[in-house]
Design a protein around this motif. Structure first.
Motif, PDB file in Angstrom:
ATOM      1  N   GLY A 163       7.711  -2.125  -6.727  1.00 45.22           N
ATOM      2  CA  GLY A 163       7.199  -2.011  -8.001  1.00 45.22           C
ATOM      3  C   GLY A 163       7.087  -3.392  -8.640  1.00 45.22           C
ATOM      4  N   ALA A 164       6.689  -4.320  -7.960  1.00 48.66           N
ATOM      5  CA  ALA A 164       6.151  -5.841  -8.652  1.00 48.66           C
ATOM      6  C   ALA A 164       4.660  -5.378  -8.904  1.00 48.66           C
ATOM      7  N   ASP A 165       4.360  -6.184  -9.938  1.00 46.82           N
ATOM      8  CA  ASP A 165       2.919  -6.030 -10.495  1.00 46.82           C
ATOM      9  C   ASP A 165       1.908  -6.592  -9.648  1.00 46.82           C
ATOM     10  N   GLY A 166       2.378  -7.796  -8.513  1.00 46.55           N
ATOM     11  CA  GLY A 166       1.452  -8.626  -7.975  1.00 46.55           C
ATOM     12  C   GLY A 166       2.243  -9.590  -7.302  1.00 46.55           C
ATOM     13  N   TYR A 167       1.446 -10.697  -6.428  1.00 47.11           N
ATOM     14  CA  TYR A 167       2.250 -11.465  -5.938  1.00 47.11           C
ATOM     15  C   TYR A 167       1.282 -12.821  -5.805  1.00 47.11           C
ATOM     16  N   LEU A 168       1.872 -13.988  -5.813  1.00 43.14           N
ATOM     17  CA  LEU A 168       1.242 -15.455  -5.453  1.00 43.14           C
ATOM     18  C   LEU A 168       1.972 -16.131  -4.257  1.00 43.14           C
ATOM     19  N   SER A 169       1.175 -16.343  -3.420  1.00 42.04           N
ATOM     20  CA  SER A 169       1.732 -17.143  -2.359  1.00 42.04           C
ATOM     21  C   SER A 169       2.023 -18.622  -2.624  1.00 42.04           C
ATOM     22  N   LYS A 170       2.880 -19.318  -2.076  1.00 44.52           N
ATOM     23  CA  LYS A 170       3.150 -20.596  -2.075  1.00 44.52           C
ATOM     24  C   LYS A 170       2.804 -21.240  -0.743  1.00 44.52           C
ATOM     25  N   PRO A 171       2.394 -22.525  -0.856  1.00 51.88           N
ATOM     26  CA  PRO A 171       2.032 -23.369  -2.162  1.00 51.88           C
ATOM     27  C   PRO A 171       1.044 -22.745  -3.051  1.00 51.88           C
ATOM     28  N   PHE A 172       1.010 -22.956  -4.237  1.00 48.60           N
ATOM     29  CA  PHE A 172      -0.016 -22.808  -5.377  1.00 48.60           C
ATOM     30  C   PHE A 172      -0.657 -23.972  -5.959  1.00 48.60           C
ATOM     31  N   THR A 173      -1.827 -23.661  -6.608  1.00 49.37           N
ATOM     32  CA  THR A 173      -2.448 -24.799  -7.309  1.00 49.37           C
ATOM     33  C   THR A 173      -2.090 -24.320  -8.728  1.00 49.37           C
ATOM     34  N   ALA A 174      -2.265 -25.112  -9.735  1.00 47.79           N
ATOM     35  CA  ALA A 174      -2.381 -24.927 -10.894  1.00 47.79           C
ATOM     36  C   ALA A 174      -3.254 -23.935 -11.281  1.00 47.79           C
ATOM     37  N   SER A 175      -4.568 -23.981 -11.019  1.00 46.51           N
ATOM     38  CA  SER A 175      -5.393 -23.231 -11.412  1.00 46.51           C
ATOM     39  C   SER A 175      -5.303 -21.672 -10.713  1.00 46.51           C
ATOM     40  N   GLN A 176      -4.561 -21.571  -9.647  1.00 45.14           N
ATOM     41  CA  GLN A 176      -4.311 -20.453  -8.786  1.00 45.14           C
ATOM     42  C   GLN A 176      -3.148 -19.586  -9.893  1.00 45.14           C
ATOM     43  N   LEU A 177      -2.114 -20.610 -10.250  1.00 46.60           N
ATOM     44  CA  LEU A 177      -1.100 -19.858 -10.946  1.00 46.60           C
ATOM     45  C   LEU A 177      -1.208 -19.374 -12.231  1.00 46.60           C
ATOM     46  N   VAL A 178      -2.263 -20.236 -12.907  1.00 43.72           N
ATOM     47  CA  VAL A 178      -2.845 -19.936 -14.274  1.00 43.72           C
ATOM     48  C   VAL A 178      -3.410 -18.766 -14.375  1.00 43.72           C
ATOM     49  N   ARG A 179      -4.526 -18.561 -13.482  1.00 42.90           N
ATOM     50  CA  ARG A 179      -5.412 -17.644 -13.355  1.00 42.90           C
ATOM     51  C   ARG A 179      -4.788 -16.526 -12.838  1.00 42.90           C
ATOM     52  N   SER A 180      -3.797 -16.349 -12.086  1.00 45.19           N
ATOM     53  CA  SER A 180      -2.955 -15.089 -11.744  1.00 45.19           C
ATOM     54  C   SER A 180      -1.883 -14.624 -12.950  1.00 45.19           C
ATOM     55  N   VAL A 181      -1.437 -15.523 -13.821  1.00 42.26           N
ATOM     56  CA  VAL A 181      -0.733 -15.409 -14.977  1.00 42.26           C
ATOM     57  C   VAL A 181      -1.689 -14.582 -16.122  1.00 42.26           C
ATOM     58  N   GLN A 182      -2.973 -15.174 -16.103  1.00 40.48           N
ATOM     59  CA  GLN A 182      -3.895 -14.832 -17.350  1.00 40.48           C
ATOM     60  C   GLN A 182      -4.251 -13.474 -16.934  1.00 40.48           C
ATOM     61  N   SER A 183      -4.645 -13.105 -15.745  1.00 41.36           N
ATOM     62  CA  SER A 183      -5.104 -11.993 -15.378  1.00 41.36           C
ATOM     63  C   SER A 183      -3.914 -10.816 -15.452  1.00 41.36           C
ATOM     64  N   MET A 184      -2.832 -11.208 -15.064  1.00 45.58           N
ATOM     65  CA  MET A 184      -1.916  -9.945 -15.021  1.00 45.58           C
ATOM     66  C   MET A 184      -1.471  -9.586 -16.662  1.00 45.58           C
ATOM     67  N   LEU A 185      -1.698 -10.694 -17.714  1.00 46.66           N
ATOM     68  CA  LEU A 185      -1.547 -10.307 -18.796  1.00 46.66           C
ATOM     69  C   LEU A 185      -2.581  -9.755 -19.468  1.00 46.66           C
TER      70      LEU A 185
END
Length: 123
Positions: A99-121
């Protein structure tokens, strides 16, 4: 008001990077280095808007923490983004089964992290 993100990861480098990247993007960030000692951040008077959760951690694995989060009324609706260096197929399966809402693979870049968080919110 800025969105509050809780990052739970046993790697201090990942915690520091994620915290810096998200803070630079305007988010309020709290961190914990394991799932066991993160409840005060999640179940406070101001619960987080999103949780970034490492899958492989000592004391309590991320998938076990995820099950607990999704089983409790107070945390059931907080989006959880898994972060891990596991294979994408495995992460995708964890998202489906736990039941997670998504995932982000490591290693990630700043833009990948911020984009993933923003789209999830925004979802």
């Amino acid at each position: 008001m800025s969105k509050h993100i809780v990052v739970i990861d046993d790697c201090k480098v990942v915690l520091a990077m994620a915290s810096d990247f998200l803070a630079a993007a305007g988010f309020k960030v709290s961190t914990a280095d394991n799932g066991v000692y993160s409840n005060h951040l999640i179940y406070s008077n101001t619960p987080p808007d999103l949780i970034l959760l490492d899958v492989v951690m000592p004391l309590m694995s991320g998938d076990k923490k995820l099950k607990l989060l999704k089983s409790r009324d107070k945390s059931r609706n907080i989006p959880v983004l898994l972060i891990s260096s596991k294979a994408e197929e495995e992460l995708s399966e964890l998202v489906e089964t736990h039941g997670a809402d998504g995932y982000l693979s490591k290693p990630f870049t700043a833009s990948q992290l911020v984009r993933s968080v923003q789209s999830m919110l925004a979802a």
